[in-house]
Design an enzyme around this catalytic site. Structure first.
Site, PDB file in Angstrom:
ATOM      1  N   THR A 148      12.781  -5.733  17.296  1.00 25.51           N
ATOM      2  CA  THR A 148      11.441  -5.400  16.801  1.00 25.51           C
ATOM      3  C   THR A 148      11.274  -5.752  15.321  1.00 25.51           C
ATOM      4  OG1 THR A 148      11.408  -3.574  18.357  1.00 25.51           O
ATOM      5  CG2 THR A 148       9.798  -3.475  16.596  1.00 25.51           C
ATOM      6  N   GLY A 187      18.035   0.879  15.402  1.00 21.65           N
ATOM      7  CA  GLY A 187      18.921   2.049  15.495  1.00 21.65           C
ATOM      8  C   GLY A 187      20.306   1.722  14.998  1.00 21.65           C
ATOM      9  N   GLU A 430      11.848   0.627  24.026  1.00 17.38           N
ATOM     10  CA  GLU A 430      12.176  -0.202  25.199  1.00 17.38           C
ATOM     11  C   GLU A 430      10.900  -0.600  25.956  1.00 17.38           C
ATOM     12  OE1 GLU A 430      15.699  -0.514  26.204  1.00 17.38           O
ATOM     13  OE2 GLU A 430      16.329   0.712  24.512  1.00 17.38           O
TER      14      GLU A 430
HETATM   15  C1  LIG Z   1      12.772   5.832  17.104  1.00 18.55           C
HETATM   16  C2  LIG Z   1      12.676   4.399  17.483  1.00 18.55           C
HETATM   17  C3  LIG Z   1      13.817   3.655  17.724  1.00 18.55           C
HETATM   18  C4  LIG Z   1      13.739   2.294  18.003  1.00 18.55           C
HETATM   19  N1  LIG Z   1      14.890   1.558  18.137  1.00 18.55           N
HETATM   20  C5  LIG Z   1      14.807   0.204  18.218  1.00 18.55           C
HETATM   21  C6  LIG Z   1      15.982  -0.608  18.153  1.00 18.55           C
HETATM   22  O1  LIG Z   1      17.108  -0.102  18.057  1.00 18.55           O
HETATM   23  N2  LIG Z   1      15.838  -1.957  18.203  1.00 18.55           N
HETATM   24  C7  LIG Z   1      14.619  -2.554  18.318  1.00 18.55           C
HETATM   25  O2  LIG Z   1      14.574  -3.774  18.348  1.00 18.55           O
HETATM   26  N3  LIG Z   1      13.486  -1.814  18.388  1.00 18.55           N
HETATM   27  C8  LIG Z   1      13.547  -0.460  18.331  1.00 18.55           C
HETATM   28  N4  LIG Z   1      12.397   0.303  18.368  1.00 18.55           N
HETATM   29  C9  LIG Z   1      11.101  -0.361  18.456  1.00 18.55           C
HETATM   30  C10 LIG Z   1      10.368  -0.124  19.764  1.00 18.55           C
HETATM   31  O3  LIG Z   1      10.955  -0.814  20.806  1.00 18.55           O
HETATM   32  C11 LIG Z   1       8.905  -0.498  19.522  1.00 18.55           C
HETATM   33  O4  LIG Z   1       8.357   0.526  18.709  1.00 18.55           O
HETATM   34  C12 LIG Z   1       8.123  -0.650  20.808  1.00 18.55           C
HETATM   35  O5  LIG Z   1       8.503  -1.805  21.497  1.00 18.55           O
HETATM   36  C13 LIG Z   1       6.603  -0.708  20.538  1.00 18.55           C
HETATM   37  O6  LIG Z   1       6.307  -1.651  19.552  1.00 18.55           O
HETATM   38  P1  LIG Z   1       5.385  -1.242  18.309  1.00 18.55           P
HETATM   39  O7  LIG Z   1       5.903   0.031  17.743  1.00 18.55           O
HETATM   40  O8  LIG Z   1       5.311  -2.399  17.402  1.00 18.55           O
HETATM   41  O9  LIG Z   1       4.003  -0.921  18.955  1.00 18.55           O
HETATM   42  P2  LIG Z   1       2.772  -1.939  19.122  1.00 18.55           P
HETATM   43  O10 LIG Z   1       3.227  -3.197  19.743  1.00 18.55           O
HETATM   44  O11 LIG Z   1       2.032  -2.000  17.848  1.00 18.55           O
HETATM   45  O12 LIG Z   1       1.914  -1.123  20.168  1.00 18.55           O
HETATM   46  C14 LIG Z   1       1.259   0.087  19.816  1.00 18.55           C
HETATM   47  C15 LIG Z   1       0.284   0.452  20.907  1.00 18.55           C
HETATM   48  O13 LIG Z   1      -0.750  -0.534  20.984  1.00 18.55           O
HETATM   49  C16 LIG Z   1      -1.181  -0.714  22.311  1.00 18.55           C
HETATM   50  N5  LIG Z   1      -0.890  -2.085  22.755  1.00 18.55           N
HETATM   51  C17 LIG Z   1       0.005  -2.964  22.254  1.00 18.55           C
HETATM   52  N6  LIG Z   1      -0.028  -4.107  22.940  1.00 18.55           N
HETATM   53  C18 LIG Z   1      -0.959  -3.965  23.903  1.00 18.55           C
HETATM   54  C19 LIG Z   1      -1.457  -4.780  24.966  1.00 18.55           C
HETATM   55  N7  LIG Z   1      -0.978  -6.008  25.204  1.00 18.55           N
HETATM   56  N8  LIG Z   1      -2.406  -4.279  25.787  1.00 18.55           N
HETATM   57  C20 LIG Z   1      -2.888  -3.050  25.593  1.00 18.55           C
HETATM   58  N9  LIG Z   1      -2.462  -2.220  24.621  1.00 18.55           N
HETATM   59  C21 LIG Z   1      -1.513  -2.674  23.791  1.00 18.55           C
HETATM   60  C22 LIG Z   1      -0.407   0.315  23.144  1.00 18.55           C
HETATM   61  O14 LIG Z   1      -1.131   1.532  23.186  1.00 18.55           O
HETATM   62  C23 LIG Z   1       0.857   0.508  22.325  1.00 18.55           C
HETATM   63  O15 LIG Z   1       1.501   1.744  22.596  1.00 18.55           O
HETATM   64  C24 LIG Z   1      12.469   1.683  18.117  1.00 18.55           C
HETATM   65  C25 LIG Z   1      11.306   2.441  17.926  1.00 18.55           C
HETATM   66  C26 LIG Z   1      11.397   3.766  17.592  1.00 18.55           C
HETATM   67  C27 LIG Z   1      10.130   4.545  17.324  1.00 18.55           C
END
Ligand SMILES: Cc1cc2nc3c(=O)[nH]c(=O)nc-3n(C[C@H](O)[C@H](O)[C@H](O)COP(=O)(O)OP(=O)(O)OC[C@H]3O[C@@H](n4cnc5c(N)ncnc54)[C@H](O)[C@@H]3O)c2cc1C
Length: 642
Positions: A148, A187, A430
């Site tokens: 991410t 993480g 995930e």
């Molecule tokens: C505590 C924590 C630990 C993590 N650990 C890791 C890690 O170890 N390694 C890693 O690589 N990542 C990690 N992540 C990242 C995690 O996988 C991402 O937060 C997740 O994939 C969502 O991406 P984003 O936060 O950018 O949300 P965004 O992509 O910005 O999405 C936010 C919201 O927008 C809406 N949305 C987005 N796209 C669409 C669509 N196509 N259609 C309709 N609605 C949409 C949905 O409501 C979605 O929930 C972690 C996240 C957290 C919070």
């Protein structure tokens, strides 16, 4: 639990026989029961004592101490280093137990032994995984999973970290071109990991080849100082999961040797020739995200375990805590006497049992994919769908369990409220849940498209092949079937809803593509609500299909367990039908049948209540992982203990 209290209502029909906890336990936890028992025993030690409201620093160091103790106890031996199905099974049994105690502990292992190792195992060469897996298992190295970015989470394809091949020195140059491309949420990156698998856009000789994965050292192990060109910042305090040190990473033209690209599927020769065993970039991209599928399978499984944990605490408390008496001077009744409390807790309990066995099926399918080396569309769509639906169910259940315990549910030491805060992220990481349901819907749309070219018949290996065969008509007097809430009625209702919604999705999508002059992107955006509904309906019908098999299997082990599971299925189905207006709106059931269904729920919940103690004994979480209110809330709160 005093069953007589549940039998006082005249409306109560006969109680079912209680299932054998031993038989249920063997059905739920068939493998490595010795390892499971050893792990439960280990968690009695002082380092694992439950603590609350600590600082972030204290939580992190406690999690580190717990990791060290699990390692020292030898429980991790022969898990991921085996690089095979047997090792994965042992690993999962262990992590399932640790997850009941501490989500941070589970996730620290999850990013290191789970995501990091699974990525190398699936995508690395034999040389790469035989080098790394044993080192991670015994703690010589700590890995993290860097996918991410600040600007790209759900849209994985859009990540912007670059990897450029430099043939002169036979190295890759990993670079963060701007702040939106910083790795975010990684993480274990903030403090504990010394190496990462980094997802980056590969360029070889000015030709872009899409996302590839690189092993990149982050810290020098002797003093954990940052390697040249690496900048790391802490993501800071979170709503929960504070024992995990999530970090942000920038790469400033960091060089890694050519051998550090994961190369089982694609590689770059020393002189800079790119080759890949995949002809389609889409297929390669799907395979690269295989580790995420494993993570989703784990989340789906653990979501149900955690729901059962919350329910165990709330139901045991509700059986003991009394409130109000039928008349002056009489003994007050336990909370579980009230039909509203029964509905609050028994619908989720029944649902958890239906889902628990579905989650186990999914794991078995995933294990097979470890052996075959490829993840089929069924595992892909089931893992996405179950991940979303089970984690939503978990949070909803924890909220109900919290409320069911009143003020005591709000106390940290009673576990439910802090678990809910810790676990909330399971709806996002995930793969955000809404986006996961879209993935299921996209598979459905593709199946529909393929069927249209095949005279309207779904292919044999289609995930909706069951829609080729309409359910048998109801026996004469269809209300009889809904009155009994029997299998024929439930299956037909679920089948019809799925069939209608999948077709609606196809029709709407076709209409929207025409409306938007061929733009699939715009068209899909105007289909999202029906897409989510179709995906949910598909998942529900699949779950019920699977449930019928599970009932048969359980009945062979113990007739009463089979009956108990059948009851769970009826409660789940009744609630599913009663909670979704689309069954009526789409004409899947009549108004009379809807009334039949709704009117049965209270009685079914009473039956569930009468066997709930046996069901929870079958789950068998030990007292030291529960909460004081689940054991003896009066003795625990005695003044003498001050
Ligand atoms: C505590 C924590 C630990 C993590 N650990 C890791 C890690 O170890 N390694 C890693 O690589 N990542 C990690 N992540 C990242 C995690 O996988 C991402 O937060 C997740 O994939 C969502 O991406 P984003 O936060 O950018 O949300 P965004 O992509 O910005 O999405 C936010 C919201 O927008 C809406 N949305 C987005 N796209 C669409 C669509 N196509 N259609 C309709 N609605 C949409 C949905 O409501 C979605 O929930 C972690 C996240 C957290 C919070």
């Amino acid at each position: 639990m005093r069953r007589s209290l549940f039998l006082q209502s005249p409306a109560q029909s006969s109680s079912p026989a209680a299932p054998s906890p031993e038989a249920l336990s063997r059905l739920l936890y068939p493998a490595h029961r010795d390892l499971r028992a050893r792990a439960f025993e280990l968690l009695r030690e002082p380092v694992f004592r439950l603590r609350y409201n600590e600082t972030v620093a204290m939580e992190r160091s406690r999690t580190t101490a717990r990791i060290a103790r699990v390692r020292q106890a030898g429980l991790l031996r022969d898990t991921v280093s085996r690089a095979n199905e047997a090792g994965s099974r042992r690993y999962d049994v262990l992590i399932d137990v640790l997850a009941l105690l501490d989500h941070s502990l589970e996730i620290r292992f999850g990013v290191n032994l789970g995501l990091f190792c699974a990525t190398i195992r699936r995508l690395g060469s034999e040389e790469q995984y035989t080098h790394w897996l044993p080192r991670i298992e015994d703690g010589r190295d700590v890995g993290c999973f860097a996918l991410t970015e600040l600007g790209h989470g759900s849209n994985v394809r859009g990540i912007q970290t670059t990897a450029r091949y430099l043939p002169d020195v036979q190295q890759f140059e990993i670079h963060t071109p701007h702040d939106l491309a910083q790795k975010f949420w990684i993480g274990a990156a903030a403090e504990t990991a010394n190496v990462a698998v980094v997802f980056a856009q590969l360029t070889v000789d000015a030709v872009h080849h899409g996302i590839h994965i690189f092993i990149v050292p982050l810290r020098n192990k002797h003093d954990m100082s940052l390697c040249d060109g690496i900048t790391i910042a802490d993501c800071g305090p979170k709503a929960g999961l504070n024992g995990v040190d999530n970090g942000r990473i920038w790469f400033d033209r960091v060089r890694v040797p050519r051998e550090n690209m994961l190369s089982s599927m694609s590689s770059v020769s020393p002189d800079g020739r790119y080759s890949s065993s995949f002809t389609s970039p889409d297929a390669r991209f799907g395979a690269q995200l295989a580790a995420l599928t494993g993570g989703r399978v784990g989340i789906a499984f653990n979501a149900i375990e955690i729901a059962l944990l919350g329910l165990t605490i709330a139901i045991r408390y509700s059986a003991k805590r009394r409130a109000f008496a039928p008349k002056k001077g009489a003994e007050e009744v336990p909370l579980l006497f009230y039909t509203s409390q029964q509905r609050l807790l028994m619908v989720p309990l029944a649902t958890a049992f239906v889902y628990a066995f579905c989650a186990r099926d999914l794991r078995e399918m995933y294990y097979k994919s470890i052996t075959t080396g490829s993840i089929g569309k069924d595992v892909h769509s089931l893992s996405a769908g179950y991940k979303a639906m089970f984690s939503w169910f978990m949070q909803d259940t924890l909220q109900k369990a919290r409320e069911a315990c009143g003020g005591q549910g709000y106390r940290s030491e009673n576990r439910i409220a802090p678990i809910k805060a810790d676990r909330d992220v399971m709806l996002t990481f995930e793969g955000a849940n809404g986006v996961m349901l879209q993935q299921v819907a996209k598979v459905l749309l593709a199946e529909l498209g393929a069927a249209a070219k095949n005279g309207g018949t779904y292919a044999k290996d289609s995930v909706v092949e069951a829609l080729n065969t309409p359910p048998p008509p109801f026996p004469s007097g269809s209300c009889n079937s809904s009155k009994k809430l029997d299998q024929t009625f439930i299956y037909a209702a679920l089948w019809k809803r799925e069939d209608k919604l999948v077709k609606q999705l196809g029709e709407r999508y076709g209409r929207m593509v025409r409306h938007w002059n061929g733009s699939a992107f715009q068209a899909w955006n105007d289909c999202l609500s029906v897409a989510e509904a179709a995906a949910t309906a598909h998942m529900h019908r699949r779950m019920y299909d699977a449930h019928l098999v599970h009932v048969k299997h359980a009945s062979v082990a113990d007739a009463a367990s089979g009956e108990a599971l059948r009851l769970c299925g009826r409660v789940w189905a009744a609630n599913t039908i009663a909670s979704d207006e689309s069954f009526l709106r789409l004409g899947c059931i009549s108004a009379a049948q809807a009334t039949d269904v709704v009117e049965q729920i209270d009685d079914l919940c009473k039956k569930m209540t009468s066997i709930s103690e046996a069901l929870l004994k079958g789950v068998g979480f030990p007292d030291h992982l529960l909460a004081p209110i689940a054991v003896d809330f009066v003795a625990h709160n005695a003044r003498a203990k001050l």
